[in-house]
Design an enzyme around this catalytic site. Structure first.
Site, mmCIF file in Angstrom:
data_model
loop_
_atom_site.group_PDB
_atom_site.id
_atom_site.type_symbol
_atom_site.label_atom_id
_atom_site.label_comp_id
_atom_site.label_asym_id
_atom_site.label_seq_id
_atom_site.Cartn_x
_atom_site.Cartn_y
_atom_site.Cartn_z
ATOM 1 N N ALA A 1 33.314 52.193 50.172
ATOM 2 C CA ALA A 1 33.057 50.954 49.448
ATOM 3 C C ALA A 1 34.369 50.194 49.233
ATOM 4 O O ALA A 1 35.101 49.922 50.177
ATOM 5 C CB ALA A 1 32.344 51.279 48.131
ATOM 6 N N TYR A 2 34.686 49.858 47.982
ATOM 7 C CA TYR A 2 35.881 49.076 47.652
ATOM 8 C C TYR A 2 37.138 49.753 48.182
ATOM 9 O O TYR A 2 38.054 49.101 48.708
ATOM 10 C CB TYR A 2 35.928 48.913 46.129
ATOM 11 C CG TYR A 2 36.927 47.938 45.571
ATOM 12 C CD1 TYR A 2 37.815 47.218 46.373
ATOM 13 C CD2 TYR A 2 36.993 47.719 44.189
ATOM 14 C CE1 TYR A 2 38.718 46.327 45.835
ATOM 15 C CE2 TYR A 2 37.896 46.830 43.636
ATOM 16 C CZ TYR A 2 38.759 46.145 44.455
ATOM 17 O OH TYR A 2 39.657 45.257 43.909
ATOM 18 N N LEU B 1 37.626 51.511 50.776
ATOM 19 C CA LEU B 1 37.795 51.319 52.217
ATOM 20 C C LEU B 1 38.510 50.001 52.494
ATOM 21 O O LEU B 1 39.440 49.942 53.307
ATOM 22 C CB LEU B 1 36.435 51.354 52.910
ATOM 23 C CG LEU B 1 36.432 51.122 54.430
ATOM 24 C CD1 LEU B 1 37.247 52.199 55.138
ATOM 25 C CD2 LEU B 1 35.000 51.098 54.956
ATOM 26 N N SER B 2 38.093 48.944 51.805
ATOM 27 C CA SER B 2 38.725 47.639 52.030
ATOM 28 C C SER B 2 40.140 47.601 51.482
ATOM 29 O O SER B 2 40.956 46.775 51.908
ATOM 30 C CB SER B 2 37.887 46.529 51.394
ATOM 31 O OG SER B 2 37.826 46.680 49.998
ATOM 32 N N ASP C 1 48.177 45.075 41.860
ATOM 33 C CA ASP C 1 46.960 44.466 41.315
ATOM 34 C C ASP C 1 46.042 45.484 40.650
ATOM 35 O O ASP C 1 45.028 45.109 40.063
ATOM 36 C CB ASP C 1 46.184 43.746 42.425
ATOM 37 C CG ASP C 1 46.741 42.359 42.710
ATOM 38 O OD1 ASP C 1 47.781 42.012 42.127
ATOM 39 O OD2 ASP C 1 46.132 41.627 43.504
ATOM 40 N N ASP D 1 22.774 49.015 49.733
ATOM 41 C CA ASP D 1 23.571 50.023 49.042
ATOM 42 C C ASP D 1 23.716 49.734 47.552
ATOM 43 O O ASP D 1 23.739 50.653 46.738
ATOM 44 C CB ASP D 1 24.958 50.121 49.689
ATOM 45 C CG ASP D 1 24.934 50.883 51.009
ATOM 46 O OD1 ASP D 1 24.065 51.769 51.158
ATOM 47 O OD2 ASP D 1 25.761 50.592 51.880
ATOM 48 N N GLY D 2 23.809 48.460 47.186
ATOM 49 C CA GLY D 2 23.957 48.111 45.776
ATOM 50 C C GLY D 2 22.766 48.543 44.956
ATOM 51 O O GLY D 2 22.902 49.144 43.880
ATOM 52 N N ASN E 1 30.444 55.327 42.735
ATOM 53 C CA ASN E 1 31.476 54.881 43.676
ATOM 54 C C ASN E 1 32.895 55.021 43.140
ATOM 55 O O ASN E 1 33.667 55.831 43.625
ATOM 56 C CB ASN E 1 31.241 53.425 44.069
ATOM 57 C CG ASN E 1 30.350 53.278 45.280
ATOM 58 O OD1 ASN E 1 29.984 54.262 45.915
ATOM 59 N ND2 ASN E 1 29.966 52.061 45.602
#
Length: 279
Positions: free
Chosen positions: A183-184, A186-187, A171, A67-68, A139
């Site tokens: 991607a990010y 989701l986490s 943060d 994906d990257g 993204n």
């Protein structure tokens, strides 16, 4: 170095296809040469790119990687109206159309595309404006606390269409596209979004308040984010492009172009999602 593969005797069908590979994933150069020959034998003029910056002058670029690799190639290709087909040589492969053992199936998709009988998934992109420059991503834009700094939290004011929309303390935040929702975001606890929906999502990262949740907005909205406490690293698709100190700001809008991915008729996002997340 860009290599055009073909000969004067080769009869072409009018479509020019680029190939680029993540060399860390595709360690056998014969894989790239083999794919180029396979497509050339079917009438496609092929161009092998060594770097993303070389992507130009083709109708389609085939990306061999995870994906990257596809993400970064797509950002370059989108600005030049070049379609992207991904073949998964990575782990998850949310952006890929085929797995590496299905590589030869790409000819079927190219034939449908050439004949005008192919669905194209147009993925929304972001434009980040900061310090008088514009950056583009597929993204997300991340406003991330500088963990090496003195402040243990950052405070961000978000303005939507010129009006104050909210304050985020923690943060940082992510402003993502539907593509970036897997991607990010989701986490960080964001929602999963179907690629076709015309929305952006703001997801807090380690929010100081339990009442703070991801929020979805129309992608026609314009966002202005100002730092009111702390020091923020500003990243787009994982690449740092600036640092924001207190009272500094950045603007995010919908990019004037899309990343276009030809897809097979049996493509199903939810089916792919279940398969990838259960790996």
């Amino acid at each position: 170095m860009t290599a055009v593969i073909g000969s004067a005797e080769t009869e072409t069908n009018g479509m020019r296809v680029g190939i680029i590979a993540n060399k860390a994933k595709v360690t056998d150069a014969g894989v790239i040469a083999g794919l180029a020959k396979y497509l050339r034998d079917r009438g496609y003029e092929t161009v092998v790119f060594g770097t993303n910056e070389q992507i130009d002058g083709t109708d389609v670029v085939i990306v061999l990687g995870g994906d990257g690799a596809i993400l970064h190639a797509a950002v370059v290709a989108a600005r030049k109206n070049i379609k992207v087909i991904g073949i998964n040589y990575g782990t998850l492969g949310f952006l890929t159309e085929y797995e590496k053992e299905e590589t030869e199936r790409v000819a079927e998709l190219l034939e449908k595309l050439r004949g005008g009988d192919c669905q194209v998934l147009r993925r929304t992109m972001l434009e980040l404006r900061v310090d008088g420059k514009s950056y583009y991503g597929l993204n997300e834009v991340a406003f991330q606390r500088d963990y090496a700094g003195a402040s243990q939290i950052v405070r961000l004011e978000v303005f939507r269409n010129g009006k104050e929309s909210g304050e985020f303390v923690g943060d940082g935040i992510l402003l993502s596209t539907p593509t970036g929702s897997t991607a990010y975001a989701l986490s960080a606890g964001g929602a999963l979004l179907i690629p076709e929906v015309p929305v952006f999502m703001i997801t807090p990262v380690c929010a100081f308040s339990l009442n703070t949740r991801a929020v979805v907005f129309p992608d026609t909205d314009k966002f202005y984010v100002k730092v009111t406490k702390g020091r923020v690293l500003l990243l787009i698709d994982g690449k740092q492009v600036s640092t924001l100190e207190k009272e500094m700001s950045a603007e995010i809008v919908k990019a004037p172009f899309t990343a276009d991915f030809p897809v097979t008729g049996d493509a199903c996002f939810l089916k792919k999602l279940r398969a990838k997340l259960n790996q």
